[in-house]
Design an enzyme around this catalytic site. Structure first.
Site, mmCIF file in Angstrom:
data_model
loop_
_atom_site.group_PDB
_atom_site.id
_atom_site.type_symbol
_atom_site.label_atom_id
_atom_site.label_comp_id
_atom_site.label_asym_id
_atom_site.label_seq_id
_atom_site.Cartn_x
_atom_site.Cartn_y
_atom_site.Cartn_z
ATOM 1 C CE LYS A 1 66.081 2.141 39.875
ATOM 2 N NZ LYS A 1 66.383 2.726 41.165
ATOM 3 N N GLY B 1 77.937 0.563 51.682
ATOM 4 C CA GLY B 1 77.354 -0.061 50.492
ATOM 5 C C GLY B 1 77.812 0.636 49.223
ATOM 6 C CB ALA B 2 79.702 0.173 46.609
HETATM 7 P P1 NAP Z 1 71.959 -3.493 45.388
HETATM 8 O O1 NAP Z 1 72.284 -2.736 44.165
HETATM 9 O O2 NAP Z 1 71.712 -4.955 45.282
HETATM 10 O O3 NAP Z 1 73.142 -3.234 46.465
HETATM 11 C C1 NAP Z 1 73.158 -3.909 47.689
HETATM 12 C C2 NAP Z 1 74.326 -3.420 48.558
HETATM 13 O O4 NAP Z 1 74.234 -4.120 49.796
HETATM 14 C C3 NAP Z 1 75.706 -3.701 48.003
HETATM 15 O O5 NAP Z 1 76.583 -2.736 48.453
HETATM 16 C C4 NAP Z 1 76.014 -5.071 48.605
HETATM 17 O O6 NAP Z 1 77.418 -5.308 48.740
HETATM 18 C C5 NAP Z 1 75.429 -4.904 50.001
HETATM 19 N N1 NAP Z 1 75.039 -6.175 50.608
HETATM 20 C C6 NAP Z 1 73.907 -6.881 50.352
HETATM 21 N N2 NAP Z 1 73.871 -7.983 51.142
HETATM 22 C C7 NAP Z 1 74.985 -7.967 51.887
HETATM 23 C C8 NAP Z 1 75.510 -8.814 52.890
HETATM 24 N N3 NAP Z 1 74.876 -9.915 53.284
HETATM 25 N N4 NAP Z 1 76.684 -8.488 53.475
HETATM 26 C C9 NAP Z 1 77.348 -7.375 53.102
HETATM 27 N N5 NAP Z 1 76.910 -6.520 52.152
HETATM 28 C C10 NAP Z 1 75.742 -6.805 51.553
HETATM 29 O O7 NAP Z 1 70.644 -2.911 46.085
HETATM 30 P P2 NAP Z 1 70.132 -1.393 46.086
HETATM 31 O O8 NAP Z 1 69.163 -1.185 44.992
HETATM 32 O O9 NAP Z 1 71.312 -0.495 46.178
HETATM 33 O O10 NAP Z 1 69.251 -1.358 47.447
HETATM 34 C C11 NAP Z 1 69.889 -1.489 48.713
HETATM 35 C C12 NAP Z 1 68.908 -1.171 49.842
HETATM 36 O O11 NAP Z 1 68.424 0.155 49.720
HETATM 37 C C13 NAP Z 1 67.668 -2.064 49.888
HETATM 38 O O12 NAP Z 1 67.395 -2.350 51.230
HETATM 39 C C14 NAP Z 1 66.571 -1.195 49.311
HETATM 40 O O13 NAP Z 1 65.301 -1.510 49.827
HETATM 41 C C15 NAP Z 1 67.005 0.177 49.800
HETATM 42 N N6 NAP Z 1 66.525 1.268 48.927
HETATM 43 C C16 NAP Z 1 65.733 2.225 49.484
HETATM 44 C C17 NAP Z 1 65.254 3.266 48.693
HETATM 45 C C18 NAP Z 1 64.362 4.315 49.292
HETATM 46 O O14 NAP Z 1 63.704 5.043 48.532
HETATM 47 N N7 NAP Z 1 64.332 4.463 50.600
HETATM 48 C C19 NAP Z 1 65.607 3.344 47.346
HETATM 49 C C20 NAP Z 1 66.457 2.356 46.816
HETATM 50 C C21 NAP Z 1 66.900 1.310 47.610
HETATM 51 P P3 NAP Z 1 78.291 -5.888 47.490
HETATM 52 O O15 NAP Z 1 78.605 -4.711 46.614
HETATM 53 O O16 NAP Z 1 79.458 -6.462 48.137
HETATM 54 O O17 NAP Z 1 77.410 -6.891 46.801
#
Ligand code: NAP
Length: 286
Positions: free
Chosen positions: A71, A131-132
């Protein structure tokens, strides 16, 4: 549909893409629009990204979506990017405009549309983002342009929260940005109006997990979990039990896809609403 010499190609590139729902959603929309078009997903290796984009250009691919991990990297291969994508610093949609590639980001606006469609006013609201990561980034950058009061970020790693805080403040210095971890010991829970979970905690197959303890908040808040698998996460179940207004991630998922389609092809408001309802309807039974 009949595929022939004149069929237009749209695509998704990312790695991995095997769980992506984009082909299903986009092909459904293209069919609804009665366009002689097809949407395909391609798993691209990092070292092949430039070649893939050159190939798309050479073949006249009309538009494509970009998912993790490209991205940000994609930006250097584009001819221009839209103002909202510039602010977020990430692209999820590209339009091929007569050989020139223009980048957009529909994630944040897709998220925001849920509030607009459900008449949830964001003005002067105090928002807690859990989350971040990538999704939090797009959402927070978009919210920073709304007339909100404060954003509290609760995240596992402090470094990622700090980067996001700086980004929000660079967009709008009038918003208070507070940081905490997932134990929520520092922020004032009493002022929070809206909670948004952007972590993957609670996502299938770990459906029994919840990112925060939902105690100590006001009697009337909105809880939005952007996870769409499952549609009702543990966080949303707890929120419902407390009588809070809830949203799941399905509307964001559908809206960002419809917004991408309307960048590629014209979709009027009425058609937009009809397509949203149809996809939502199909989804609820999947
Ligand atoms: P990402 O960039 O990998 O970010 C993941 C986030 O979750 C970070 O803040 C991470 O914390 C935290 N995290 C993951 N596992 C954890 C754990 N075991 N304990 C504590 N914190 C944890 O992923 P993303 O792309 O942002 O996506 C995140 C979620 O949003 C996914 O479930 C995805 O399916 C969903 N999503 C939905 C849509 C939609 O259209 N509805 C669009 C995009 C994403 P750290 O910073 O500490 O690593």
């Amino acid at each position: 549909m009949e595929i022939n010499w004149n069929t237009s190609l749209y695509a998704l590139i990312g790695n991995p893409i095997n769980n992506s729902l984009s082909p299903k959603i986009h092909n459904f929309i293209l069919e609804e629009l009665k366009l002689n078009s097809l949407y395909m997903a391609f798993n691209i290796q990092e070292q092949d990204l430039e070649q893939a984009i050159e190939g798309f250009k050479a073949m006249g691919v009309k538009g494509f979506n970009i998912t993790i991990p490209f991205k940000k990297e994609i930006i250097k291969y584009l001819d221009s990017i839209s103002p909202e994508a510039e602010i977020i610093g990430a692209i999820n949609t590209v339009k091929n405009q007569n050989g020139k590639l223009v980048g957009y980001n529909t994630d944040g606006l897709g998220f925001l549309k849920t509030f607009k469609d459900n008449n949830v006013d964001l003005a002067h609201k105090n928002i807690l983002i859990i989350g971040a990561g990538g999704a939090a980034y797009g959402i927070a950058c978009t919210l920073a342009n709304e007339n909100i009061e404060s954003i509290s970020i609760a995240n596992r790693s402090v470094e990622n929260s700090l980067i996001l805080k700086e980004k929000i403040e660079s967009i709008n210095s009038n918003i208070d940005v507070l940081l905490d971890d997932l134990n929520l010991q520092k922020i004032n829970k009493n002022i929070i109006d809206i909670i948004i979970n952007t972590t993957s905690i609670g996502m299938s197959p770990e459906e029994d997990k919840c990112p925060i303890v939902l105690d100590g908040f006001k009697g009337e808040i909105v809880v939005y979990d952007i996870i769409y698998k499952p549609l009702k996460t543990k966080l949303l179940m707890e929120a419902e039990n407390k009588g809070y207004k809830t949203f799941n991630g399905l509307s964001m998922l559908i809206n960002q896809a419809i917004l991408a389609e309307s960048i590629w092809n014209e979709i009027d408001d009425e058609k937009n609403k009809k397509i949203f309802k149809e996809i939502e309807g199909i989804w609820k039974f999947m």
